[in-house]
Write an enzyme that holds these catalytic residues in place. Sequence first.
Site, short mmCIF file in Angstrom:
data_model
loop_
_atom_site.label_atom_id
_atom_site.label_comp_id
_atom_site.label_asym_id
_atom_site.label_seq_id
_atom_site.Cartn_x
_atom_site.Cartn_y
_atom_site.Cartn_z
N LYS A 83 0.85 -1.18 0.00
CA LYS A 83 0.00 0.00 0.00
C LYS A 83 0.89 1.23 0.00
O LYS A 83 1.77 1.39 0.86
CB LYS A 83 -0.86 0.01 1.26
CG LYS A 83 -2.32 -0.26 1.01
CD LYS A 83 -3.06 -0.14 2.33
CE LYS A 83 -4.54 -0.11 2.12
NZ LYS A 83 -5.25 0.06 3.39
O1 G3P Z 1 -7.91 0.44 4.98
C1 G3P Z 1 -8.16 1.76 4.77
C2 G3P Z 1 -9.57 2.25 5.04
O2 G3P Z 1 -10.51 1.29 4.72
C3 G3P Z 1 -9.77 3.00 6.31
O3 G3P Z 1 -11.09 3.10 6.74
O4 G3P Z 1 -12.81 3.61 8.43
O5 G3P Z 1 -10.42 4.28 8.86
O6 G3P Z 1 -11.77 5.48 7.17
P1 G3P Z 1 -11.53 4.17 7.87
#
Ligand code: G3P
Length: 215
Positions: A83
Site C-alpha cells: 500500500k
Molecule cells: O484500509 C483503509 C480504510 O478502509 C480506512 O477506513 O474507516 O479508517 O476510514 P476508515
Amino acid sequence: MKFFIDTANIEEIKKAAELGVLDGVTTNPSLLAKEDGNYKDILKRICELVDGPISAEVTALEADNMVSEASELCKIHKNIAVKVPCTRDGFIATKRLSDKGIMVNMTLCFSPLQALLAAKAGAAFISPFVGRLDDISHVGMDLIEQIIQIYENYVFSTEVLVASVRNPLHVVESALMGADVITMPFKVIEQMAKHPLTDIGLEKFLADWKKVKKD
Ligand code: G3P
C-alpha cells in the site's frame, strides 16, 4: 466482485474466511496498531489464512525509501500487495514498483485525478476512501462512479477497491456501480448476512415444523 476484509485482527479474519467469500485482506498502520504482536508476524499469519492479496502499507514518505520498504514487505509473503499513499512520491514509487512486477495498492485516494495517476503508474488497485469523504459531507460514492467511468473510458487494468466502508449501503452501491473490489470491516460483512425478516420467517417455520406429523 471481490470481497476483502479491512482488519488486522486474526479472529475476525478467521470468522470472515469461514464464510467462504473472502478474497483478500487490507491492513494499514492504524489497524495493525490495535493488535498485539510484531506486525510482520501478524501479516505472515494473515497470508497463511487467506489466499489472496494482503495489503501492507509503507510508512516512508520519500520515493526511494518507499521502494526499499516495499521490497522488505514483499519478503513476508508472495501475496503481499504494497500500500502506497497517493502523494507525489507515492506515484513515483508506484511506477517503479509496478515496473518490477510488484502489486501496489494506492491508498488515501480522494480524487479522480489521483486515481488517474495511479492507473498511469500501473497500480494494481486504487483505494478511494468513501467513508472519510462522507464524514466531511462529500458523497464518497460519487468518487467511485467517476473513477469507474474514467477507467472504463481508457480500459485501465487498475482495480477499483472501495475502502473506508462504513455500512452495508456502501456495499450495495459499489456492487451496482460495478466496483472490482470492496474492503469491509468485519461488522459490515456480518451485517450482509442478516435480515430481520429472515430471522422472523425462520422462527415461524421452525415453530410450524413442530406441528407437522412425522410418522
Ligand atoms: O484500509 C483503509 C480504510 O478502509 C480506512 O477506513 O474507516 O479508517 O476510514 P476508515
